[in-house]
Motif scaffolding. Sequence first.
Motif, PDB file in Angstrom:
ATOM      1  N   ARG A  79       5.287   7.455 -20.619  1.00 45.85           N
ATOM      2  CA  ARG A  79       5.205   8.372 -20.097  1.00 45.85           C
ATOM      3  C   ARG A  79       3.853   9.361 -20.341  1.00 45.85           C
ATOM      4  N   ARG A  80       3.490   9.332 -21.675  1.00 49.57           N
ATOM      5  CA  ARG A  80       2.294   9.921 -21.975  1.00 49.57           C
ATOM      6  C   ARG A  80       1.078   9.475 -21.407  1.00 49.57           C
ATOM      7  N   PHE A  81       1.094   8.120 -21.300  1.00 56.40           N
ATOM      8  CA  PHE A  81      -0.122   7.606 -20.442  1.00 56.40           C
ATOM      9  C   PHE A  81      -0.065   8.054 -18.912  1.00 56.40           C
ATOM     10  N   PHE A  82       1.126   8.129 -18.325  1.00 61.32           N
ATOM     11  CA  PHE A  82       1.335   8.627 -17.011  1.00 61.32           C
ATOM     12  C   PHE A  82       0.815  10.109 -16.713  1.00 61.32           C
ATOM     13  N   GLU A  83       1.291  10.812 -17.778  1.00 60.95           N
ATOM     14  CA  GLU A  83       0.968  12.166 -17.478  1.00 60.95           C
ATOM     15  C   GLU A  83      -0.568  12.308 -17.744  1.00 60.95           C
ATOM     16  N   ASN A  84      -1.285  11.563 -18.632  1.00 63.76           N
ATOM     17  CA  ASN A  84      -2.632  11.864 -18.746  1.00 63.76           C
ATOM     18  C   ASN A  84      -3.350  11.081 -17.356  1.00 63.76           C
ATOM     19  N   TRP A  85      -2.746  10.407 -16.814  1.00 64.61           N
ATOM     20  CA  TRP A  85      -3.323   9.525 -15.693  1.00 64.61           C
ATOM     21  C   TRP A  85      -3.161  10.676 -14.515  1.00 64.61           C
ATOM     22  N   ARG A  86      -2.102  11.225 -14.375  1.00 66.61           N
ATOM     23  CA  ARG A  86      -1.677  12.248 -13.364  1.00 66.61           C
ATOM     24  C   ARG A  86      -2.506  13.424 -13.448  1.00 66.61           C
ATOM     25  N   ALA A  87      -3.051  13.828 -14.602  1.00 66.71           N
ATOM     26  CA  ALA A  87      -3.594  15.010 -14.890  1.00 66.71           C
ATOM     27  C   ALA A  87      -5.092  14.853 -14.603  1.00 66.71           C
ATOM     28  N   SER A  88      -5.528  13.564 -14.570  1.00 67.46           N
ATOM     29  CA  SER A  88      -7.077  13.092 -14.114  1.00 67.46           C
ATOM     30  C   SER A  88      -7.208  13.311 -12.605  1.00 67.46           C
ATOM     31  N   LEU A  89      -6.002  13.566 -11.880  1.00 68.72           N
ATOM     32  CA  LEU A  89      -6.107  13.687 -10.545  1.00 68.72           C
ATOM     33  C   LEU A  89      -6.756  15.274 -10.189  1.00 68.72           C
ATOM     34  N   LYS A  90      -6.458  16.017 -10.914  1.00 63.51           N
ATOM     35  CA  LYS A  90      -6.796  17.435 -10.749  1.00 63.51           C
ATOM     36  C   LYS A  90      -7.991  17.670 -10.506  1.00 63.51           C
ATOM     37  N   TRP A  91      -8.494  18.255  -9.316  1.00 64.50           N
ATOM     38  CA  TRP A  91      -9.722  18.575  -8.665  1.00 64.50           C
ATOM     39  C   TRP A  91     -10.452  17.471  -8.015  1.00 64.50           C
ATOM     40  N   GLN A  92      -9.552  16.442  -7.789  1.00 65.32           N
ATOM     41  CA  GLN A  92     -10.164  15.247  -7.374  1.00 65.32           C
ATOM     42  C   GLN A  92     -10.098  15.079  -5.875  1.00 65.32           C
ATOM     43  N   ARG A  93      -9.194  15.650  -5.315  1.00 62.99           N
ATOM     44  CA  ARG A  93      -8.881  16.132  -3.845  1.00 62.99           C
ATOM     45  C   ARG A  93      -8.366  14.494  -3.532  1.00 62.99           C
ATOM     46  N   LEU A  94      -7.626  13.682  -4.164  1.00 64.17           N
ATOM     47  CA  LEU A  94      -7.091  12.600  -3.713  1.00 64.17           C
ATOM     48  C   LEU A  94      -5.549  12.611  -3.289  1.00 64.17           C
ATOM     49  N   GLU A  95      -5.467  13.298  -2.146  1.00 61.77           N
ATOM     50  CA  GLU A  95      -3.991  13.545  -1.679  1.00 61.77           C
ATOM     51  C   GLU A  95      -2.861  12.581  -1.905  1.00 61.77           C
ATOM     52  N   PRO A  96      -3.469  11.162  -1.173  1.00 60.31           N
ATOM     53  CA  PRO A  96      -2.598   9.955  -1.339  1.00 60.31           C
ATOM     54  C   PRO A  96      -2.198   9.504  -2.659  1.00 60.31           C
ATOM     55  N   TYR A  97      -3.112   9.710  -3.563  1.00 65.60           N
ATOM     56  CA  TYR A  97      -2.827   9.514  -5.059  1.00 65.60           C
ATOM     57  C   TYR A  97      -1.984  10.598  -5.754  1.00 65.60           C
ATOM     58  N   GLU A  98      -2.126  11.641  -5.276  1.00 66.65           N
ATOM     59  CA  GLU A  98      -0.931  12.585  -5.603  1.00 66.65           C
ATOM     60  C   GLU A  98       0.451  12.311  -5.131  1.00 66.65           C
ATOM     61  N   LYS A  99       0.609  11.873  -3.817  1.00 65.40           N
ATOM     62  CA  LYS A  99       1.812  11.515  -3.271  1.00 65.40           C
ATOM     63  C   LYS A  99       2.328  10.315  -4.159  1.00 65.40           C
ATOM     64  N   PHE A 100       1.388   9.392  -4.547  1.00 70.26           N
ATOM     65  CA  PHE A 100       1.838   8.038  -5.238  1.00 70.26           C
ATOM     66  C   PHE A 100       2.551   8.621  -6.557  1.00 70.26           C
ATOM     67  N   ALA A 101       1.744   9.508  -7.320  1.00 74.25           N
ATOM     68  CA  ALA A 101       2.488  10.056  -8.631  1.00 74.25           C
ATOM     69  C   ALA A 101       3.500  10.807  -8.628  1.00 74.25           C
ATOM     70  N   GLU A 102       3.884  11.682  -7.212  1.00 73.38           N
ATOM     71  CA  GLU A 102       5.084  12.013  -7.219  1.00 73.38           C
ATOM     72  C   GLU A 102       6.214  10.984  -6.856  1.00 73.38           C
ATOM     73  N   MET A 103       5.795   9.675  -6.270  1.00 76.86           N
ATOM     74  CA  MET A 103       6.914   8.564  -6.075  1.00 76.86           C
ATOM     75  C   MET A 103       7.174   7.904  -7.306  1.00 76.86           C
ATOM     76  N   ILE A 104       6.051   7.945  -8.361  1.00 76.38           N
ATOM     77  CA  ILE A 104       6.396   7.254  -9.473  1.00 76.38           C
ATOM     78  C   ILE A 104       7.349   8.336 -10.407  1.00 76.38           C
ATOM     79  N   ASP A 105       7.063   9.498 -10.440  1.00 78.79           N
ATOM     80  CA  ASP A 105       7.786  10.414 -10.897  1.00 78.79           C
ATOM     81  C   ASP A 105       9.313  10.460 -10.562  1.00 78.79           C
ATOM     82  N   ARG A 106       9.473  10.244  -9.338  1.00 81.00           N
ATOM     83  CA  ARG A 106      10.992  10.002  -8.875  1.00 81.00           C
ATOM     84  C   ARG A 106      11.513   8.842  -9.351  1.00 81.00           C
TER      85      ARG A 106
END
Length: 237
Positions: A155-182
């Motif tokens: 979980r710690r790794f995933f949260e850090n990976w998800r935080a690295s998406l900030k300011w990248q403007r990679l919407e498909p990756y943000e949707k993927f992260a939401e799916m992983i969270d679910r």
Amino acid sequence: MQSGWYDRKTRRVRDLSCGDTRVFLEFEIRRLACRDCGKVKRERLDFLADNPFYTQRFSHYVGRRCRQATIKDIAHLGKALDAVRKSEYARLSGETRRFIKGQKYTLLSHREHLDLDGRRALKTLLAANKRLNTAYLLKESFGQLWDYERAGWARRFFENWRASLKWQRLEPYEKFAEMIDRHWDGIAAYCEPENKVSLGFVEGLNNKIRVIQRCAYGLRDEEYLRLKILTCMLPAL
């Protein structure tokens, strides 16, 4: 073979869950001393899988889940990278666009699976497009998630990976992260050592499933297909 009792050992293995409750079996395994060869041999229990941590039916269940997850869930990240590739191809023009054309499978493949020409093309592509380079590195690094043996570390790794998406403007990756969270409960369960199934078993099961599907082409009875998959793993009578 004539044998005599040697000793007993208690074992605890994972079995199919009952609803949301995990089920474990505890039983004794006997070891027998062979009077002919003098060796000590363990009692064979057919309901156990090759791995000593779970039962046959649990390994079959996980094998089916791995097959579904590989196709429907885990491959969403590859689709996310391809969506970024398409958006970059549509956004650019001229000389910078030509580096992306025809490189879909080069970008989606792992670097170690590419030949020399493929690696050169990948290097050129990533050097020419910063956004694709970022998306590619994020995709490659995400694979570390499956190596963790503790849910908290994963979980710690995933949260850090998800935080690295900030300011990248990679919407498909943000949707993927939401799916992983679910689906995190299932991912956390996979981190437990007793839930890990050998890739050799999963790949062997997948090959058998593909053969059965080819033989049953045109049939639409999914329950019959499930039963065929389960029975293909049983020993011959």
